[in-house]
Design a protein around this motif. Structure first.
Motif, PDB file in Angstrom:
ATOM      1  N   ILE A   1      -1.111  -6.460  -7.718  1.00 28.94           N
ATOM      2  CA  ILE A   1      -0.415  -6.881  -6.495  1.00 28.94           C
ATOM      3  C   ILE A   1      -1.121  -8.080  -5.871  1.00 28.94           C
ATOM      4  CG2 ILE A   1       0.096  -6.213  -4.110  1.00 28.94           C
ATOM      5  CD1 ILE A   1       0.585  -3.351  -5.163  1.00 28.94           C
ATOM      6  N   LEU A   2      -2.436  -7.992  -5.757  1.00 22.58           N
ATOM      7  CA  LEU A   2      -3.202  -9.074  -5.141  1.00 22.58           C
ATOM      8  C   LEU A   2      -3.157 -10.351  -5.974  1.00 22.58           C
ATOM      9  CD1 LEU A   2      -6.291  -7.029  -3.895  1.00 22.58           C
ATOM     10  CD2 LEU A   2      -4.489  -8.045  -2.488  1.00 22.58           C
ATOM     11  N   GLU A   3      -3.087 -10.205  -7.287  1.00 24.42           N
ATOM     12  CA  GLU A   3      -3.008 -11.369  -8.175  1.00 24.42           C
ATOM     13  C   GLU A   3      -1.604 -11.959  -8.234  1.00 24.42           C
ATOM     14  OE1 GLU A   3      -6.524 -10.141 -11.394  1.00 24.42           O
ATOM     15  OE2 GLU A   3      -4.395  -9.814 -11.873  1.00 24.42           O
TER      16      GLU A   3
ATOM     17  N   PRO B   1       0.820  -1.224   0.000  1.00 24.01           N
ATOM     18  CA  PRO B   1       0.000   0.000   0.000  1.00 24.01           C
ATOM     19  C   PRO B   1       0.849   1.268   0.000  1.00 24.01           C
ATOM     20  CG  PRO B   1      -0.072  -1.063   2.151  1.00 24.01           C
ATOM     21  CD  PRO B   1       0.582  -2.028   1.212  1.00 24.01           C
ATOM     22  N   ALA B   2       2.096   1.195   0.510  1.00 25.03           N
ATOM     23  CA  ALA B   2       2.972   2.369   0.455  1.00 25.03           C
ATOM     24  C   ALA B   2       3.257   2.743  -0.996  1.00 25.03           C
ATOM     25  CB  ALA B   2       4.278   2.095   1.203  1.00 25.03           C
TER      26      ALA B   2
ATOM     27  N   MET C   1      -0.843  -7.567   1.765  1.00 24.60           N
ATOM     28  CA  MET C   1      -2.226  -7.269   1.398  1.00 24.60           C
ATOM     29  C   MET C   1      -3.054  -8.537   1.194  1.00 24.60           C
ATOM     30  SD  MET C   1      -1.778  -3.946  -1.137  1.00 24.60           S
ATOM     31  CE  MET C   1      -3.528  -3.613  -1.256  1.00 24.60           C
ATOM     32  N   LYS C   2      -2.459  -9.598   0.683  1.00 20.24           N
ATOM     33  CA  LYS C   2      -3.238 -10.805   0.410  1.00 20.24           C
ATOM     34  C   LYS C   2      -3.741 -11.470   1.691  1.00 20.24           C
ATOM     35  CE  LYS C   2       0.614 -14.111   0.035  1.00 20.24           C
ATOM     36  NZ  LYS C   2       1.264 -15.098  -0.875  1.00 20.24           N
ATOM     37  N   PHE C   3      -3.075 -11.184   2.813  1.00 13.56           N
ATOM     38  CA  PHE C   3      -3.531 -11.703   4.109  1.00 13.56           C
ATOM     39  C   PHE C   3      -4.364 -10.670   4.862  1.00 13.56           C
ATOM     40  CE2 PHE C   3       0.094 -14.532   3.356  1.00 13.56           C
ATOM     41  CZ  PHE C   3      -0.448 -15.762   3.699  1.00 13.56           C
ATOM     42  N   LYS C   4      -4.625  -9.539   4.190  1.00 12.81           N
ATOM     43  CA  LYS C   4      -5.356  -8.412   4.786  1.00 12.81           C
ATOM     44  C   LYS C   4      -4.587  -7.778   5.946  1.00 12.81           C
ATOM     45  CE  LYS C   4      -9.888 -10.294   3.463  1.00 12.81           C
ATOM     46  NZ  LYS C   4      -9.897  -9.551   2.204  1.00 12.81           N
ATOM     47  N   GLY C   5      -3.275  -7.998   5.938  1.00 11.98           N
ATOM     48  CA  GLY C   5      -2.426  -7.385   6.957  1.00 11.98           C
ATOM     49  C   GLY C   5      -2.085  -5.943   6.639  1.00 11.98           C
ATOM     50  N   SER C   6      -2.370  -5.515   5.434  1.00 16.69           N
ATOM     51  CA  SER C   6      -2.172  -4.114   5.051  1.00 16.69           C
ATOM     52  C   SER C   6      -3.167  -3.760   3.967  1.00 16.69           C
ATOM     53  CB  SER C   6      -0.735  -3.877   4.560  1.00 16.69           C
ATOM     54  OG  SER C   6      -0.423  -4.713   3.456  1.00 16.69           O
ATOM     55  N   ALA C   7      -3.379  -2.458   3.817  1.00 16.52           N
ATOM     56  CA  ALA C   7      -4.385  -2.007   2.858  1.00 16.52           C
ATOM     57  C   ALA C   7      -4.209  -0.529   2.568  1.00 16.52           C
ATOM     58  CB  ALA C   7      -5.789  -2.259   3.394  1.00 16.52           C
ATOM     59  N   LEU C   8      -4.752  -0.108   1.452  1.00 16.37           N
ATOM     60  CA  LEU C   8      -4.859   1.318   1.158  1.00 16.37           C
ATOM     61  C   LEU C   8      -6.103   1.800   1.884  1.00 16.37           C
ATOM     62  CD1 LEU C   8      -3.943   3.837  -0.467  1.00 16.37           C
ATOM     63  CD2 LEU C   8      -5.456   3.055  -2.311  1.00 16.37           C
TER      64      LEU C   8
END
Length: 344
Positions: A325-327, A148-149, A293-300
């Motif tokens: 990124i997620l793919e 997300p950075a 992000m795929k583990f929902k540990g970070s997000a925009l």
């Protein structure tokens, strides 16, 4: 004895009252047993923080542990503002008190934290660290929110009018460096000519010092500031400039200043650790992946008041990059080296 004081009550009735009393006592006994089991099922967790729990990084750990406490999964105690010199004593005290999981940030006190872990092999340790896991019971985690950075860097370059962006950080360590580099790479994807001024204040929690560093960047032409530390967004607000948040979402506090934030969610990391402790399977491992992000540990974080202000074509590019990124078709580069200024 109470039944014997009621001679007029028929024998069958007395037997019924006796059965009712025993049944009621059984209910209370069972209730007490269930309550005892519920208490025993809670995992005793302690955290040792070297800064106030209001500080961005630590606040995310504190938030996730409080969520587990509210769900009834853990008993949670913590110490904040613990000095490096006192760190080992506090951690050791929590281990002696029978806490099953101990968390904290061991960046400046690695040897002390690892020493205590060796002395208490039955206790699980999960520490923010730049080092490797230590068998059998010392796991590490980190704020791997470079994804997300990168996205916030794209937004920053897209909303900057001057093409000059300032970045204020605490210390040039990997945990900060990788996020700044990702942010800068994202910005350069949108505007290859963008320039950066980078500064470190030598503190994890000194908002006035961060604010002064940000003022200096604004004076040199920066119109967007990367707020790795608290205090930067205050400077941007006072001077009518824009800011990008880090780790926490400060958009509600700065509705006309903070455009976007790279959000860190510690819940996936904490939940995995608790599951391992509960199953008796906790061992030294690297929990870094649970911040992706795929583990929902970070997000925009949501753009809030800037949702309609950020150009639609820019957000289309950001959303496409997030999808990639997620793919897994795009991987944000991890660069732990100290970032340098490029502004003349």
């Amino acid at each position: 004895m109470m039944l014997e004081t009621l001679p007029s009550v028929p024998a069958f009735a007395r037997r019924g009252v006796l059965k009712l009393g025993l049944a009621t006592a059984g209910v209370f006994l069972m209730s007490g047993l269930v309550q005892a089991q519920d208490t025993a099922a809670k995992i005793k967790v302690a955290a040792v923080y070297t800064v106030p729990v209001e500080q961005q990084w630590v606040s995310r750990i504190h938030k996730a542990l409080n969520a587990a406490k509210e769900r009834g999964e853990i008993e949670y105690v913590f110490s904040e503002n613990v000095s490096n010199a006192d760190y080992e004593r506090v951690v050791r005290q929590y281990a002696e008190q029978g806490n099953k999981l101990i968390l904290g940030e061991a960046f400046a006190v690695e040897s002390a934290a690892r020493k205590v872990a060796k002395d208490y092999p039955e206790t699980a340790f999960l520490m923010g660290s730049s080092g490797k896991p230590q068998k059998p019971n010392f796991s590490v985690f980190d704020n791997y929110i470079q994804e997300p950075a990168y996205l916030t860097g794209m937004i920053a370059a897209g909303v900057s009018q001057s093409g000059k962006i300032g970045l204020v950080g605490g210390y040039p360590i990997p945990e900060v460096n990788r996020l700044m580099h990702a942010f800068m790479d994202g910005a350069k994807e949108i505007n290859p000519q963008v320039s950066f001024t980078v500064s470190f204040i030598g503190s994890w929690f000194d908002p006035p010092k961060a604010k002064e560093a940000a003022f200096a960047m604004i004076d040199n032409g920066a119109d967007v500031l990367y707020a790795e530390r608290f205090g930067v967004s205050d400077a941007a607000k006072e001077r009518g400039k824009l800011a990008i948040g880090n780790v926490v979402d400060t958009q509600p506090q700065y509705p006309e200043t903070v455009v976007a934030s790279a959000l860190w969610n510690m819940e996936p990391t904490i939940d995995h650790a608790l599951a391992q402790v509960k199953a008796g399977k906790f061992e030294g491992e690297d929990y870094g992946q649970y911040s992706l992000m795929k583990f929902k540990g970070s997000a925009l974080a949501p753009l809030g008041t800037f949702e309609k202000k950020v150009p639609a074509d820019l957000m289309s590019k950001v959303e496409a990059k997030q999808k990639a990124i997620l793919e897994g078709s795009f991987v944000v580069k991890v660069d732990n080296s100290e970032p340098k200024s490029s502004a003349k």
